[in-house]
Write an enzyme that holds these catalytic residues in place. Structure first.
Site, PDB file in Angstrom:
ATOM      1  N   THR A 171      -8.280 -26.735  11.213  1.00 15.37           N
ATOM      2  CA  THR A 171      -7.197 -26.300  10.334  1.00 15.37           C
ATOM      3  C   THR A 171      -7.088 -24.783  10.260  1.00 15.37           C
ATOM      4  O   THR A 171      -5.994 -24.220  10.347  1.00 15.37           O
ATOM      5  CB  THR A 171      -7.408 -26.883   8.920  1.00 15.37           C
ATOM      6  OG1 THR A 171      -7.402 -28.308   8.996  1.00 15.37           O
ATOM      7  CG2 THR A 171      -6.288 -26.428   7.989  1.00 15.37           C
ATOM      8  N   ASP A 206      11.507   3.112   5.428  1.00 15.94           N
ATOM      9  CA  ASP A 206      10.476   2.999   6.457  1.00 15.94           C
ATOM     10  C   ASP A 206      11.090   2.697   7.813  1.00 15.94           C
ATOM     11  O   ASP A 206      10.629   3.201   8.849  1.00 15.94           O
ATOM     12  CB  ASP A 206       9.450   1.927   6.077  1.00 15.94           C
ATOM     13  CG  ASP A 206      10.078   0.562   5.811  1.00 15.94           C
ATOM     14  OD1 ASP A 206      11.296   0.474   5.536  1.00 15.94           O
ATOM     15  OD2 ASP A 206       9.330  -0.444   5.859  1.00 15.94           O
ATOM     16  N   ASN A 251       0.825  -1.203   0.000  1.00 11.94           N
ATOM     17  CA  ASN A 251       0.000   0.000   0.000  1.00 11.94           C
ATOM     18  C   ASN A 251       0.859   1.253   0.000  1.00 11.94           C
ATOM     19  O   ASN A 251       2.008   1.232   0.460  1.00 11.94           O
ATOM     20  CB  ASN A 251      -0.917   0.032   1.229  1.00 11.94           C
ATOM     21  CG  ASN A 251      -1.964  -1.060   1.220  1.00 11.94           C
ATOM     22  OD1 ASN A 251      -2.933  -0.994   0.474  1.00 11.94           O
ATOM     23  ND2 ASN A 251      -1.765  -2.073   2.041  1.00 11.94           N
ATOM     24  N   ILE A 252       0.291   2.340  -0.503  1.00 10.28           N
ATOM     25  CA  ILE A 252       0.898   3.663  -0.412  1.00 10.28           C
ATOM     26  C   ILE A 252       0.031   4.469   0.543  1.00 10.28           C
ATOM     27  O   ILE A 252      -1.155   4.688   0.279  1.00 10.28           O
ATOM     28  CB  ILE A 252       0.972   4.351  -1.784  1.00 10.28           C
ATOM     29  CG1 ILE A 252       1.867   3.534  -2.725  1.00 10.28           C
ATOM     30  CG2 ILE A 252       1.485   5.778  -1.648  1.00 10.28           C
ATOM     31  CD1 ILE A 252       1.788   3.964  -4.178  1.00 10.28           C
TER      32      ILE A 252
END
Length: 257
Positions: free
Chosen positions: A186, A111, A11-12
């Site tokens: 599961t 980041d 994502n931006i």
């Protein structure tokens, strides 16, 4: 107001930093599409900002943090089309308040730099940040504001997609807060393995880092899955959803033109 753009692998994220303290006044996001052009991103950003009643031409500046090199210039160009401002691109050579005690500081994820800068400014040191994104990244900052490095592992959703794609009988699932420790079916086994496994890794790495540094360690988590993981942890974790944008605000304040 300063327009802050964080280009991630999935994502931006776009944020508005306003006022003398560059507080975060809005955030929004769009999907990362490596093949999109500058024009396409400019159009999508214009649409998103219009919905938020934000006039990009009134922005005082732009700061871009990117872990997708081929999109760095594309988004910087799109932002200039909208605001008329050249973007400040985050890198280790800027004044971040940190020193870098790693082998190749130029290769540290942007980041990670933003997360670490925010942690050094806002939390007790030494500190370890945990960003639960496409990859889960851990950053360790010393008591003297030195970026020491950290750990990078596949993100929770990345791991779940990989195990589903590589096996015949394990279905794709979306992670959820677990109700019990031991999965009785599961889907629960996959979910709980991802949630508690990530929490156990976080606890274990924090304990080992604390032992190596020889001082109490502050742990700060960010990212959308952090609130799911934190209740599964044994040690105290601080949650800061805006850690990266706080880092971008700090970097802009120290380096603005």
């Amino acid at each position: 107001m300063v327009l802050a753009v964080d280009i991630g692998n999935s994502n931006i994220c776009i944020g508005g930093l306003a006022g003398a303290d560059y507080r975060i006044v809005f955030t929004t996001r769009m999907v990362t599409r490596p093949r999109c052009t500058e024009d396409e991103y400019a159009a999508e950003m214009k649409f998103l900002l219009r919905r938020l009643e934000v006039d990009p031409t009134a922005c005082d500046g732009v700061i871009v943090c990117s872990v997708v090199p081929r999109l760095t210039g594309v988004l910087a160009g799109a932002c200039k089309r909208l605001t008329g401002k050249d973007a400040l691109i985050v890198n280790y050579a800027l004044d971040t308040g940190l020193t870098f005690k790693v082998d190749e500081p130029a290769k540290v994820g942007r980041d990670r730099i933003a997360d670490a800068a925010a942690a050094a400014a806002h939390y007790s040191l030494p500190c370890m940040t945990v960003d639960l994104g496409t990859a889960t990244t851990y950053n360790v900052i010393s008591e003297n504001c030195a970026f020491l490095g950290g750990f990078i592992v596949p993100g929770v959703q990345t791991s779940l997609r990989a195990i589903s794609a590589g096996t015949a009988q394990l279905p794709p699932i979306a992670p959820e807060p677990p109700e019990h420790l031991i999965g009785a079916n599961t889907v629960a086994a996959l979910n709980n393995g991802a949630m508690f496994g990530t929490a156990a890794m976080l606890d274990g790495l924090a304990d080992r880092v604390e032992t190596e540094l020889g001082k109490p360690l502050t742990v700060v988590a960010t990212g959308g899955l952090a609130p799911y993981i934190m209740p599964c942890c044994k040690r105290k974790i601080i949650y800061d959803a805006d850690l990266l944008f706080k880092g971008l605000a700090l970097i802009w304040e120290r380096n603005k033109p």
